[in-house]
Design a protein around this motif. Structure first.
Motif, PDB file in Angstrom:
ATOM      1  N   GLN A 186      -1.116 -76.981 -25.193  1.00  0.00           N
ATOM      2  CA  GLN A 186      -0.151 -76.644 -24.145  1.00  0.00           C
ATOM      3  C   GLN A 186       1.149 -76.120 -24.745  1.00  0.00           C
ATOM      4  O   GLN A 186       1.783 -75.210 -24.187  1.00  0.00           O
ATOM      5  CB  GLN A 186       0.115 -77.867 -23.265  1.00  0.00           C
ATOM      6  CG  GLN A 186      -1.060 -78.264 -22.386  1.00  0.00           C
ATOM      7  CD  GLN A 186      -1.564 -77.103 -21.536  1.00  0.00           C
ATOM      8  OE1 GLN A 186      -0.793 -76.433 -20.848  1.00  0.00           O
ATOM      9  NE2 GLN A 186      -2.862 -76.851 -21.584  1.00  0.00           N
ATOM     10  N   ALA A 187       1.553 -76.667 -25.886  1.00  0.00           N
ATOM     11  CA  ALA A 187       2.758 -76.178 -26.558  1.00  0.00           C
ATOM     12  C   ALA A 187       2.563 -74.745 -27.044  1.00  0.00           C
ATOM     13  O   ALA A 187       3.464 -73.905 -26.947  1.00  0.00           O
ATOM     14  CB  ALA A 187       3.118 -77.094 -27.724  1.00  0.00           C
ATOM     15  N   ALA A 188       1.365 -74.448 -27.552  1.00  0.00           N
ATOM     16  CA  ALA A 188       1.053 -73.090 -27.991  1.00  0.00           C
ATOM     17  C   ALA A 188       1.070 -72.140 -26.800  1.00  0.00           C
ATOM     18  O   ALA A 188       1.581 -71.016 -26.888  1.00  0.00           O
ATOM     19  CB  ALA A 188      -0.307 -73.065 -28.684  1.00  0.00           C
ATOM     20  N   HIS A 189       0.517 -72.583 -25.685  1.00  0.00           N
ATOM     21  CA  HIS A 189       0.550 -71.775 -24.463  1.00  0.00           C
ATOM     22  C   HIS A 189       1.983 -71.503 -24.037  1.00  0.00           C
ATOM     23  O   HIS A 189       2.331 -70.366 -23.671  1.00  0.00           O
ATOM     24  CB  HIS A 189      -0.194 -72.495 -23.334  1.00  0.00           C
ATOM     25  CG  HIS A 189       0.145 -71.977 -21.974  1.00  0.00           C
ATOM     26  ND1 HIS A 189       0.958 -72.672 -21.104  1.00  0.00           N
ATOM     27  CD2 HIS A 189      -0.179 -70.821 -21.343  1.00  0.00           C
ATOM     28  CE1 HIS A 189       1.103 -71.972 -19.995  1.00  0.00           C
ATOM     29  NE2 HIS A 189       0.414 -70.859 -20.113  1.00  0.00           N
ATOM     30  N   ALA A 190       2.843 -72.524 -24.085  1.00  0.00           N
ATOM     31  CA  ALA A 190       4.234 -72.363 -23.665  1.00  0.00           C
ATOM     32  C   ALA A 190       4.961 -71.341 -24.532  1.00  0.00           C
ATOM     33  O   ALA A 190       5.747 -70.529 -24.036  1.00  0.00           O
ATOM     34  CB  ALA A 190       4.959 -73.709 -23.711  1.00  0.00           C
ATOM     35  N   VAL A 191       4.683 -71.361 -25.849  1.00  0.00           N
ATOM     36  CA  VAL A 191       5.318 -70.399 -26.759  1.00  0.00           C
ATOM     37  C   VAL A 191       4.952 -68.977 -26.343  1.00  0.00           C
ATOM     38  O   VAL A 191       5.827 -68.111 -26.183  1.00  0.00           O
ATOM     39  CB  VAL A 191       4.890 -70.661 -28.213  1.00  0.00           C
ATOM     40  CG1 VAL A 191       5.326 -69.504 -29.120  1.00  0.00           C
ATOM     41  CG2 VAL A 191       5.480 -71.966 -28.718  1.00  0.00           C
ATOM     42  N   LEU A 192       3.667 -68.703 -26.160  1.00  0.00           N
ATOM     43  CA  LEU A 192       3.237 -67.355 -25.791  1.00  0.00           C
ATOM     44  C   LEU A 192       3.711 -66.973 -24.392  1.00  0.00           C
ATOM     45  O   LEU A 192       4.114 -65.829 -24.151  1.00  0.00           O
ATOM     46  CB  LEU A 192       1.716 -67.250 -25.862  1.00  0.00           C
ATOM     47  CG  LEU A 192       1.091 -67.234 -27.255  1.00  0.00           C
ATOM     48  CD1 LEU A 192      -0.427 -67.045 -27.144  1.00  0.00           C
ATOM     49  CD2 LEU A 192       1.681 -66.128 -28.120  1.00  0.00           C
ATOM     50  N   HIS A 193       3.672 -67.919 -23.471  1.00  0.00           N
ATOM     51  CA  HIS A 193       4.092 -67.638 -22.094  1.00  0.00           C
ATOM     52  C   HIS A 193       5.568 -67.239 -22.059  1.00  0.00           C
ATOM     53  O   HIS A 193       5.943 -66.282 -21.355  1.00  0.00           O
ATOM     54  CB  HIS A 193       3.855 -68.871 -21.224  1.00  0.00           C
ATOM     55  CG  HIS A 193       4.185 -68.663 -19.778  1.00  0.00           C
ATOM     56  ND1 HIS A 193       3.397 -67.904 -18.943  1.00  0.00           N
ATOM     57  CD2 HIS A 193       5.237 -69.094 -19.032  1.00  0.00           C
ATOM     58  CE1 HIS A 193       3.939 -67.882 -17.735  1.00  0.00           C
ATOM     59  NE2 HIS A 193       5.053 -68.596 -17.766  1.00  0.00           N
ATOM     60  N   GLU A 194       6.400 -67.932 -22.812  1.00  0.00           N
ATOM     61  CA  GLU A 194       7.823 -67.604 -22.842  1.00  0.00           C
ATOM     62  C   GLU A 194       8.064 -66.245 -23.490  1.00  0.00           C
ATOM     63  O   GLU A 194       8.939 -65.482 -23.069  1.00  0.00           O
ATOM     64  CB  GLU A 194       8.594 -68.701 -23.575  1.00  0.00           C
ATOM     65  CG  GLU A 194       8.657 -70.004 -22.786  1.00  0.00           C
ATOM     66  CD  GLU A 194       9.121 -71.180 -23.636  1.00  0.00           C
ATOM     67  OE1 GLU A 194       9.611 -70.936 -24.762  1.00  0.00           O
ATOM     68  OE2 GLU A 194       8.979 -72.329 -23.180  1.00  0.00           O
ATOM     69  N   LEU A 195       7.278 -65.921 -24.520  1.00  0.00           N
ATOM     70  CA  LEU A 195       7.420 -64.614 -25.161  1.00  0.00           C
ATOM     71  C   LEU A 195       6.967 -63.493 -24.222  1.00  0.00           C
ATOM     72  O   LEU A 195       7.571 -62.416 -24.203  1.00  0.00           O
ATOM     73  CB  LEU A 195       6.599 -64.565 -26.451  1.00  0.00           C
ATOM     74  CG  LEU A 195       7.113 -65.413 -27.609  1.00  0.00           C
ATOM     75  CD1 LEU A 195       6.159 -65.328 -28.786  1.00  0.00           C
ATOM     76  CD2 LEU A 195       8.513 -64.982 -28.032  1.00  0.00           C
ATOM     77  N   MET A 196       5.933 -63.753 -23.442  1.00  0.00           N
ATOM     78  CA  MET A 196       5.449 -62.749 -22.505  1.00  0.00           C
ATOM     79  C   MET A 196       6.501 -62.406 -21.456  1.00  0.00           C
ATOM     80  O   MET A 196       6.518 -61.307 -20.905  1.00  0.00           O
ATOM     81  CB  MET A 196       4.185 -63.256 -21.804  1.00  0.00           C
ATOM     82  CG  MET A 196       2.979 -63.393 -22.713  1.00  0.00           C
ATOM     83  SD  MET A 196       2.241 -61.813 -23.129  1.00  0.00           S
ATOM     84  CE  MET A 196       1.563 -61.357 -21.538  1.00  0.00           C
ATOM     85  N   ALA A 197       7.394 -63.345 -21.188  1.00  0.00           N
ATOM     86  CA  ALA A 197       8.438 -63.129 -20.182  1.00  0.00           C
ATOM     87  C   ALA A 197       9.573 -62.257 -20.703  1.00  0.00           C
ATOM     88  O   ALA A 197      10.440 -61.848 -19.930  1.00  0.00           O
ATOM     89  CB  ALA A 197       8.986 -64.479 -19.711  1.00  0.00           C
ATOM     90  N   THR A 198       9.580 -61.971 -22.004  1.00  0.00           N
ATOM     91  CA  THR A 198      10.628 -61.135 -22.603  1.00  0.00           C
ATOM     92  C   THR A 198       9.976 -60.020 -23.402  1.00  0.00           C
ATOM     93  O   THR A 198       9.930 -60.080 -24.638  1.00  0.00           O
ATOM     94  CB  THR A 198      11.557 -61.979 -23.505  1.00  0.00           C
ATOM     95  OG1 THR A 198      10.742 -62.656 -24.485  1.00  0.00           O
ATOM     96  CG2 THR A 198      12.335 -63.000 -22.702  1.00  0.00           C
TER      97      THR A 198
END
Length: 233
Positions: free
Chosen positions: A33-45
Motif C-alpha cells: 500500500q505504501a508503494a501504491h501511495a508513492v506512485l499514486h501521488e506521483l501520478m497526480a503531478t
C-alpha cells in the motif's frame, strides 16, 4: 491424559504460528500500500513524474518506500520494496525485494526517501530473477529524467536497463544508485503467498495477484497506459 496434553500443546503451537504469521502478512500488505501511495501521488503531478515516453517502455517497476540512509562511519542505506513486471496479460503479482548499498548525494543525516526503479527492456525481468544484482555493475542503470517527456537521448540513458528515481520532501528527481545491490526477498515473498513460489513464476504472471496488490498494480498499469497513449503525439 497424555494425548489431551499433547493436543493442547499442538493447539498452542498452531495458535502461536498463526499469531506470528498475521503481523508479517499485515506488514507486507502495508508495504504494498505504501508503494501504491508513492506512485499514486506521483501520478497526480505529471510534470514531476516518470516521463511518459519512459513509462511507455516500462517492463518492470520496483518501488522502495521509506528507503533509509544510516549515519554510520561510512554512509549506508537499506530498504524493502516490491516489484512487478509486464506480462502478456497485464502486470504480474508482486515480489518483494531488498536494496542495500552505500550513501548517495541527495540524502543527508538519517533521512528516508522513496525510490522508484523502472526497467525499460526485457532483460529487466531476467535480472530481477537473479538472487542479487549490482546496479551499474551487473546491470546498466542511470539516474532517470523527470517531466512529461524525457528528452533522454544521451548514450548513457539509451543503454540503461534500469532508470532510478528518488523522492524526498516533495522533490522527485533522478538519482544515481550505482553500486547498490538489489536482492530477492524470498522470505517475504513466501510469507505473502503462504508458500514458496519461485520468482520466475510470479513475475511471469502465473500467480493471481492477491487483493491487497490490486491498487498497486492498477497504478503501475495506469502509468504505463498513459505513456502508451502519448506515443506518436
Amino acid at each position: 491424559m497424555k494425548s489431551l496434553i499433547a493436543g493442547a500443546l499442538v493447539a498452542v503451537s498452531l495458535s502461536a504460528v498463526a499469531v506470528a504469521e498475521g503481523p508479517d502478512k499485515a506488514k507486507l500488505d502495508g508495504r504494498i500500500q505504501a508503494a501504491h501511495a508513492v506512485l499514486h501521488e506521483l501520478m497526480a503531478t505529471p510534470d514531476k513524474n516518470v516521463p511518459l515516453d519512459i513509462a511507455a517502455k516500462a517492463q518492470c517497476v520496483a518501488v522502495v518506500p521509506g528507503f533509509k540512509k544510516g549515519a554510520f562511519l561510512i554512509g549506508g542505506q537499506y530498504g524493502q520494496g516490491v516489484a512487478t513486471c509486464r506480462t502478456g496479460h497485464g502486470w504480474s503479482a508482486p515480489v518483494f525485494i531488498q536494496l542495500t548499498g552505500a550513501s548517495f548525494g541527495l540524502q543527508a543525516g538519517g533521512q528516508s526517501t522513496d525510490l522508484v526503479i523502472v526497467g525499460i527492456n526485457r532483460r529487466s525481468m531476467d535480472d530481477l530473477l537473479k538472487d542479487k544484482v549490482k546496479l551499474g555493475g551487473d546491470i546498466a542503470a542511470s539516474a532517470g529524467p523527470v517531466g512529461r517527456n524525457s528528452q533522454a537521448s544521451t548514450t548513457e540513458l539509451a543503454n540503461a536497463e534500469f532508470l532510478t528515481y528518488s523522492r524526498s520532501k516533495g522533490l522527485f528527481a533522478g538519482v544515481d544508485l550505482t553500486g547498490d545491490v538489489v536482492h530477492q526477498n524470498g522470505d517475504d515473498t513466501m510469507a505473502y503467498y503462504g508458500k514458496d513460489i519461485p520468482y520466475q513464476k510470479v513475475l511471469a504472471g502465473e500467480v493471481v495477484p492477491p487483493a491487497s496488490a490490486v491498487h498497486f498494480l492498477a497504478t503501475v498499469n495506469q502509468m504505463f497506459r498513459r505513456g502508451k497513449a502519448n506515443e506518436g503525439k
